[in-house]
Design a protein around this motif. Structure first.
Motif, short mmCIF file in Angstrom:
data_model
loop_
_atom_site.label_atom_id
_atom_site.label_comp_id
_atom_site.label_asym_id
_atom_site.label_seq_id
_atom_site.Cartn_x
_atom_site.Cartn_y
_atom_site.Cartn_z
N ALA A 121 0.87 -1.17 0.00
CA ALA A 121 0.00 0.00 0.00
C ALA A 121 0.91 1.22 0.00
N TYR B 98 1.64 5.21 0.76
CA TYR B 98 1.26 6.39 1.54
C TYR B 98 0.92 7.53 0.59
N HIS C 92 -3.01 5.51 -1.16
CA HIS C 92 -4.00 4.60 -0.59
C HIS C 92 -4.47 5.02 0.80
N ALA C 93 -3.63 5.72 1.53
CA ALA C 93 -3.98 6.12 2.90
C ALA C 93 -3.06 7.25 3.35
N LEU D 138 -2.91 3.03 6.49
CA LEU D 138 -1.95 2.43 5.57
C LEU D 138 -1.72 0.96 5.88
N CYS E 215 -4.67 -1.09 4.67
CA CYS E 215 -4.63 -1.29 3.22
C CYS E 215 -3.59 -2.34 2.85
N TYR F 113 -2.44 -2.81 -3.18
CA TYR F 113 -3.78 -2.55 -2.66
C TYR F 113 -4.68 -1.96 -3.75
#
Length: 67
Positions: free
Chosen positions: A21, A23, A26-27, A33, A36, A55
């Motif tokens: 995933a 940064y 995705h989050a 994070l 994910c 992800y």
């Protein structure tokens, strides 16, 4: 008893699955994070041995229905 002893002095075969995933994409928080990446890892394990999965966010309508 060590792992090597169980396999007559050799290392047993191992297989790695990886979930990725990103940064910012995705989050934005460490906890989100990790969630994910954990989902991506679960998807990689479901796909079989030695897989890597990035992800994939659920479709927008699925995110709304899960709230």
């Amino acid at each position: 008893q060590s792992v090597e002893a169980k396999y007559n002095g050799t290392r047993p075969p191992s297989h790695t699955s990886i979930g990725i995933a990103l940064y910012g994409e995705h989050a934005l928080t460490p906890d989100a994070l990790m969630q994910c990446a954990d989902q991506a890892l679960y998807d990689a394990k479901q796909a079989g041995r030695g897989c890597i999965r990035l992800y994939q966010a659920p479709p927008e309508d699925a995110r709304v229905s899960n709230r």
